[in-house]
Design a protein around this motif. Structure first.
Motif, PDB file in Angstrom:
ATOM      1  N   ILE A  30      33.162  44.647  37.930  1.00 36.63           N
ATOM      2  CA  ILE A  30      34.405  44.796  38.689  1.00 36.63           C
ATOM      3  C   ILE A  30      34.266  45.900  39.737  1.00 36.63           C
ATOM      4  CG2 ILE A  30      35.637  46.405  37.160  1.00 36.63           C
ATOM      5  CD1 ILE A  30      37.187  43.444  39.072  1.00 36.63           C
ATOM      6  N   TYR A  31      33.458  46.905  39.457  1.00 41.04           N
ATOM      7  CA  TYR A  31      33.278  47.978  40.436  1.00 41.04           C
ATOM      8  C   TYR A  31      32.547  47.509  41.698  1.00 41.04           C
ATOM      9  CZ  TYR A  31      34.865  51.538  37.113  1.00 41.04           C
ATOM     10  OH  TYR A  31      35.621  52.301  36.260  1.00 41.04           O
ATOM     11  N   ILE A  32      31.713  46.496  41.559  1.00 39.91           N
ATOM     12  CA  ILE A  32      30.965  45.998  42.728  1.00 39.91           C
ATOM     13  C   ILE A  32      31.920  45.466  43.801  1.00 39.91           C
ATOM     14  CG2 ILE A  32      29.321  44.253  43.525  1.00 39.91           C
ATOM     15  CD1 ILE A  32      27.775  44.770  40.864  1.00 39.91           C
ATOM     16  N   PRO A  33      32.819  44.528  43.480  1.00 37.41           N
ATOM     17  CA  PRO A  33      33.728  44.070  44.548  1.00 37.41           C
ATOM     18  C   PRO A  33      34.702  45.154  45.024  1.00 37.41           C
ATOM     19  CG  PRO A  33      34.330  43.069  42.451  1.00 37.41           C
ATOM     20  CD  PRO A  33      33.018  43.759  42.256  1.00 37.41           C
ATOM     21  N   VAL A  34      35.083  46.051  44.133  1.00 38.94           N
ATOM     22  CA  VAL A  34      35.954  47.155  44.543  1.00 38.94           C
ATOM     23  C   VAL A  34      35.245  47.988  45.618  1.00 38.94           C
ATOM     24  CG1 VAL A  34      37.020  49.318  43.784  1.00 38.94           C
ATOM     25  CG2 VAL A  34      37.250  47.259  42.383  1.00 38.94           C
ATOM     26  N   ALA A  35      33.983  48.277  45.394  1.00 32.47           N
ATOM     27  CA  ALA A  35      33.216  49.070  46.363  1.00 32.47           C
ATOM     28  C   ALA A  35      33.045  48.310  47.674  1.00 32.47           C
ATOM     29  CB  ALA A  35      31.866  49.460  45.779  1.00 32.47           C
ATOM     30  N   TYR A  36      32.789  46.996  47.603  1.00 35.18           N
ATOM     31  CA  TYR A  36      32.693  46.207  48.833  1.00 35.18           C
ATOM     32  C   TYR A  36      34.019  46.238  49.595  1.00 35.18           C
ATOM     33  CZ  TYR A  36      28.080  44.035  48.265  1.00 35.18           C
ATOM     34  OH  TYR A  36      26.732  43.810  48.186  1.00 35.18           O
ATOM     35  N   GLU A  37      35.111  46.121  48.862  1.00 37.15           N
ATOM     36  CA  GLU A  37      36.424  46.163  49.500  1.00 37.15           C
ATOM     37  C   GLU A  37      36.650  47.506  50.206  1.00 37.15           C
ATOM     38  OE1 GLU A  37      41.130  45.480  48.379  1.00 37.15           O
ATOM     39  OE2 GLU A  37      39.620  45.178  46.821  1.00 37.15           O
ATOM     40  N   LYS A  38      36.322  48.585  49.528  1.00 37.89           N
ATOM     41  CA  LYS A  38      36.508  49.919  50.111  1.00 37.89           C
ATOM     42  C   LYS A  38      35.582  50.146  51.307  1.00 37.89           C
ATOM     43  CE  LYS A  38      38.317  52.111  46.009  1.00 37.89           C
ATOM     44  NZ  LYS A  38      39.398  53.030  46.310  1.00 37.89           N
ATOM     45  N   ALA A  39      34.429  49.470  51.296  1.00 35.56           N
ATOM     46  CA  ALA A  39      33.480  49.593  52.409  1.00 35.56           C
ATOM     47  C   ALA A  39      33.881  48.704  53.589  1.00 35.56           C
ATOM     48  CB  ALA A  39      32.072  49.233  51.939  1.00 35.56           C
ATOM     49  N   GLU A  58      38.096  36.062  30.663  1.00 33.27           N
ATOM     50  CA  GLU A  58      39.077  36.761  29.819  1.00 33.27           C
ATOM     51  C   GLU A  58      38.910  38.277  29.909  1.00 33.27           C
ATOM     52  OE1 GLU A  58      41.510  35.078  28.276  1.00 33.27           O
ATOM     53  OE2 GLU A  58      40.642  33.282  29.165  1.00 33.27           O
ATOM     54  N   GLY A  59      38.274  38.725  30.980  1.00 30.78           N
ATOM     55  CA  GLY A  59      37.968  40.144  31.144  1.00 30.78           C
ATOM     56  C   GLY A  59      39.204  41.013  31.296  1.00 30.78           C
ATOM     57  N   ASP A  60      39.031  42.261  30.984  1.00 26.05           N
ATOM     58  CA  ASP A  60      40.127  43.229  31.069  1.00 26.05           C
ATOM     59  C   ASP A  60      40.701  43.356  32.476  1.00 26.05           C
ATOM     60  OD1 ASP A  60      39.849  43.784  28.375  1.00 26.05           O
ATOM     61  OD2 ASP A  60      38.615  45.572  28.703  1.00 26.05           O
ATOM     62  N   ASP A  61      39.871  43.124  33.485  1.00 28.18           N
ATOM     63  CA  ASP A  61      40.298  43.327  34.867  1.00 28.18           C
ATOM     64  C   ASP A  61      40.565  42.020  35.621  1.00 28.18           C
ATOM     65  OD1 ASP A  61      40.232  46.240  35.146  1.00 28.18           O
ATOM     66  OD2 ASP A  61      38.109  46.007  34.673  1.00 28.18           O
ATOM     67  N   ARG A  62      40.784  40.926  34.886  1.00 28.65           N
ATOM     68  CA  ARG A  62      40.980  39.634  35.553  1.00 28.65           C
ATOM     69  C   ARG A  62      42.236  39.636  36.435  1.00 28.65           C
ATOM     70  NH1 ARG A  62      42.060  38.650  30.229  1.00 28.65           N
ATOM     71  NH2 ARG A  62      44.178  38.006  29.774  1.00 28.65           N
ATOM     72  N   ASP A  63      43.317  40.244  35.975  1.00 30.03           N
ATOM     73  CA  ASP A  63      44.537  40.280  36.787  1.00 30.03           C
ATOM     74  C   ASP A  63      44.319  41.099  38.059  1.00 30.03           C
ATOM     75  OD1 ASP A  63      45.867  38.715  34.924  1.00 30.03           O
ATOM     76  OD2 ASP A  63      46.790  40.436  33.911  1.00 30.03           O
ATOM     77  N   TYR A  64      43.612  42.203  37.929  1.00 35.32           N
ATOM     78  CA  TYR A  64      43.276  43.045  39.087  1.00 35.32           C
ATOM     79  C   TYR A  64      42.442  42.243  40.081  1.00 35.32           C
ATOM     80  CZ  TYR A  64      41.354  46.955  41.754  1.00 35.32           C
ATOM     81  OH  TYR A  64      40.981  47.805  42.769  1.00 35.32           O
ATOM     82  N   ALA A  65      41.425  41.534  39.572  1.00 34.78           N
ATOM     83  CA  ALA A  65      40.546  40.745  40.444  1.00 34.78           C
ATOM     84  C   ALA A  65      41.346  39.648  41.150  1.00 34.78           C
ATOM     85  CB  ALA A  65      39.403  40.145  39.633  1.00 34.78           C
ATOM     86  N   LYS A  66      42.208  38.949  40.437  1.00 35.33           N
ATOM     87  CA  LYS A  66      43.024  37.887  41.045  1.00 35.33           C
ATOM     88  C   LYS A  66      43.945  38.458  42.122  1.00 35.33           C
ATOM     89  CE  LYS A  66      43.117  34.906  36.978  1.00 35.33           C
ATOM     90  NZ  LYS A  66      43.972  34.359  35.902  1.00 35.33           N
ATOM     91  N   GLU A  67      44.569  39.585  41.821  1.00 31.33           N
ATOM     92  CA  GLU A  67      45.479  40.223  42.775  1.00 31.33           C
ATOM     93  C   GLU A  67      44.753  40.583  44.065  1.00 31.33           C
ATOM     94  OE1 GLU A  67      47.542  44.577  43.067  1.00 31.33           O
ATOM     95  OE2 GLU A  67      47.717  43.558  41.132  1.00 31.33           O
ATOM     96  N   HIS A  68      43.560  41.150  43.938  1.00 35.06           N
ATOM     97  CA  HIS A  68      42.814  41.560  45.120  1.00 35.06           C
ATOM     98  C   HIS A  68      42.243  40.359  45.872  1.00 35.06           C
ATOM     99  CE1 HIS A  68      42.910  45.987  45.091  1.00 35.06           C
ATOM    100  NE2 HIS A  68      43.409  45.725  43.887  1.00 35.06           N
ATOM    101  N   LEU A  69      41.879  39.311  45.149  1.00 34.22           N
ATOM    102  CA  LEU A  69      41.436  38.086  45.824  1.00 34.22           C
ATOM    103  C   LEU A  69      42.556  37.532  46.684  1.00 34.22           C
ATOM    104  CD1 LEU A  69      39.376  35.942  43.297  1.00 34.22           C
ATOM    105  CD2 LEU A  69      38.730  36.587  45.598  1.00 34.22           C
TER     106      LEU A  69
END
Length: 73
Positions: A30-39, A58-69
């Motif tokens: 999850i940190y990889i796409p977050v870093a790409y987004e910030k870059a 079913e990952g812990d950060d699935r809602d976060y990933a969907k929201e950012h997508l």
């Protein structure tokens, strides 16, 4: 904190290659796409948020990933 987002991506991806069974693999993924987004690398961020959701449906950060997508599309 240092805003070296591309360096961070390299370290997260490298850790997953060195320690594929690590308990930190999901967190690194999850940190990889977050870093790409910030870059400012929107297409890469989208690609890796989608990869996170495919790898960790079913990952812990699935809602976060969907929201950012949704935000980036």
């Amino acid at each position: 904190k240092q805003k070296d987002y591309l360096g961070a991506i390299s370290r997260f991806a490298g850790a997953n290659k060195l320690f594929p069974g690590s308990g930190l693999a999901e967190e690194n993924d999850i940190y990889i796409p977050v870093a790409y987004e910030k870059a400012g690398e929107t297409q890469k961020a989208i690609e890796f948020y989608q990869k996170y959701l495919e790898t960790w449906p079913e990952g812990d950060d699935r809602d976060y990933a969907k929201e950012h997508l949704d935000k980036l599309k």
